[in-house]
Design a protein around this motif. Sequence first.
Motif, PDB file in Angstrom:
ATOM      1  N   ILE A  18     -50.043  -9.399 -43.531  1.00  0.00           N
ATOM      2  CA  ILE A  18     -48.777  -8.990 -42.936  1.00  0.00           C
ATOM      3  C   ILE A  18     -47.799  -8.685 -44.064  1.00  0.00           C
ATOM      4  CG2 ILE A  18     -46.819  -9.729 -41.528  1.00  0.00           C
ATOM      5  CD1 ILE A  18     -48.733 -11.378 -39.864  1.00  0.00           C
ATOM      6  N   GLU A  19     -47.351  -7.446 -44.131  1.00  0.00           N
ATOM      7  CA  GLU A  19     -46.546  -6.997 -45.262  1.00  0.00           C
ATOM      8  C   GLU A  19     -45.045  -7.120 -45.028  1.00  0.00           C
ATOM      9  OE1 GLU A  19     -47.831  -3.068 -46.218  1.00  0.00           O
ATOM     10  OE2 GLU A  19     -49.924  -3.672 -46.508  1.00  0.00           O
ATOM     11  N   SER A  20     -44.634  -7.404 -43.789  1.00  0.00           N
ATOM     12  CA  SER A  20     -43.205  -7.510 -43.467  1.00  0.00           C
ATOM     13  C   SER A  20     -42.831  -8.958 -43.196  1.00  0.00           C
ATOM     14  CB  SER A  20     -42.871  -6.654 -42.244  1.00  0.00           C
ATOM     15  OG  SER A  20     -43.197  -5.296 -42.473  1.00  0.00           O
ATOM     16  N   GLU A  21     -41.530  -9.235 -43.262  1.00  0.00           N
ATOM     17  CA  GLU A  21     -41.021 -10.561 -42.962  1.00  0.00           C
ATOM     18  C   GLU A  21     -40.613 -10.644 -41.489  1.00  0.00           C
ATOM     19  OE1 GLU A  21     -40.870 -13.269 -44.842  1.00  0.00           O
ATOM     20  OE2 GLU A  21     -41.830 -12.208 -46.503  1.00  0.00           O
ATOM     21  N   TYR A  22     -41.032 -11.715 -40.819  1.00  0.00           N
ATOM     22  CA  TYR A  22     -40.672 -11.936 -39.422  1.00  0.00           C
ATOM     23  C   TYR A  22     -40.074 -13.319 -39.271  1.00  0.00           C
ATOM     24  CZ  TYR A  22     -43.612  -7.888 -38.382  1.00  0.00           C
ATOM     25  OH  TYR A  22     -44.153  -6.633 -38.353  1.00  0.00           O
ATOM     26  N   SER A  23     -39.097 -13.429 -38.372  1.00  0.00           N
ATOM     27  CA  SER A  23     -38.536 -14.742 -38.081  1.00  0.00           C
ATOM     28  C   SER A  23     -39.519 -15.530 -37.224  1.00  0.00           C
ATOM     29  CB  SER A  23     -37.208 -14.596 -37.333  1.00  0.00           C
ATOM     30  OG  SER A  23     -37.434 -14.103 -36.016  1.00  0.00           O
TER      31      SER A  23
END
Length: 228
Positions: A18-23
């Motif tokens: 997973i290359e993006s940041e998620y809350s």
Amino acid sequence: MKIDRLISKLKGDSNYKIESEYSNVELMKVIYYRFFQVVRGTFSKLLFIKTNGLFFKGRNVKIRQSQLITAGKNLILGDNVFLDALSVNGIKFGNNVSIERNSIIVCTGVIAKKGIGVIIGNNTGINANAFIGGQGGVYIGNHVIIGPGVMIFSENHKFEGSGFLNQQGETRIGVHINDNCWIGSGSKILDGVCLGSRTVVAAGAVVTKSFDGNCLIGGVPAKILKKI
């Protein structure tokens, strides 16, 4: 990230990341949605769908002739997907196939002439509102991207006689899309087309003939825009 490892294991892809940041809230909502897809899919597996792994089933999915459908691991059917597998070969999904919401796969048009069916390979994704007609047989290979609103037709109607058009019969050649192709949004692929590996179809193209691959095609009718 633990969810990375979980998805990597499910997909059988050690390179998945997973290359993006998620809350945490965002991730929990994704997990919540997928959990109920698995619950619905599990009931379907117990009753009629033959799969080798998890089945993620969205809301209002309609499946006809389910005994003619087989799937590998991690089949995802989004909300409102419609499948009718009535045909000689049915519908066969490989591993990690996803079909997004409102998409339709129909294998037989009229009962008088049974269709051939549809095969979709491993790690292929079909976006929302796609249509695949498997009357003449549709083969889609591995690692294929199919954009939203794409239409694939494997049957054509004869129209040169003097009688009613709907009584002149059909021709069926079939459609073959090889591995590692990208079919852009809103494209239409007509019967008899074969796309070689690494064919990229520009959005909105109408593909009426075959291409060998390693090329970008586009236009109406589609032609080679450049080699890749």
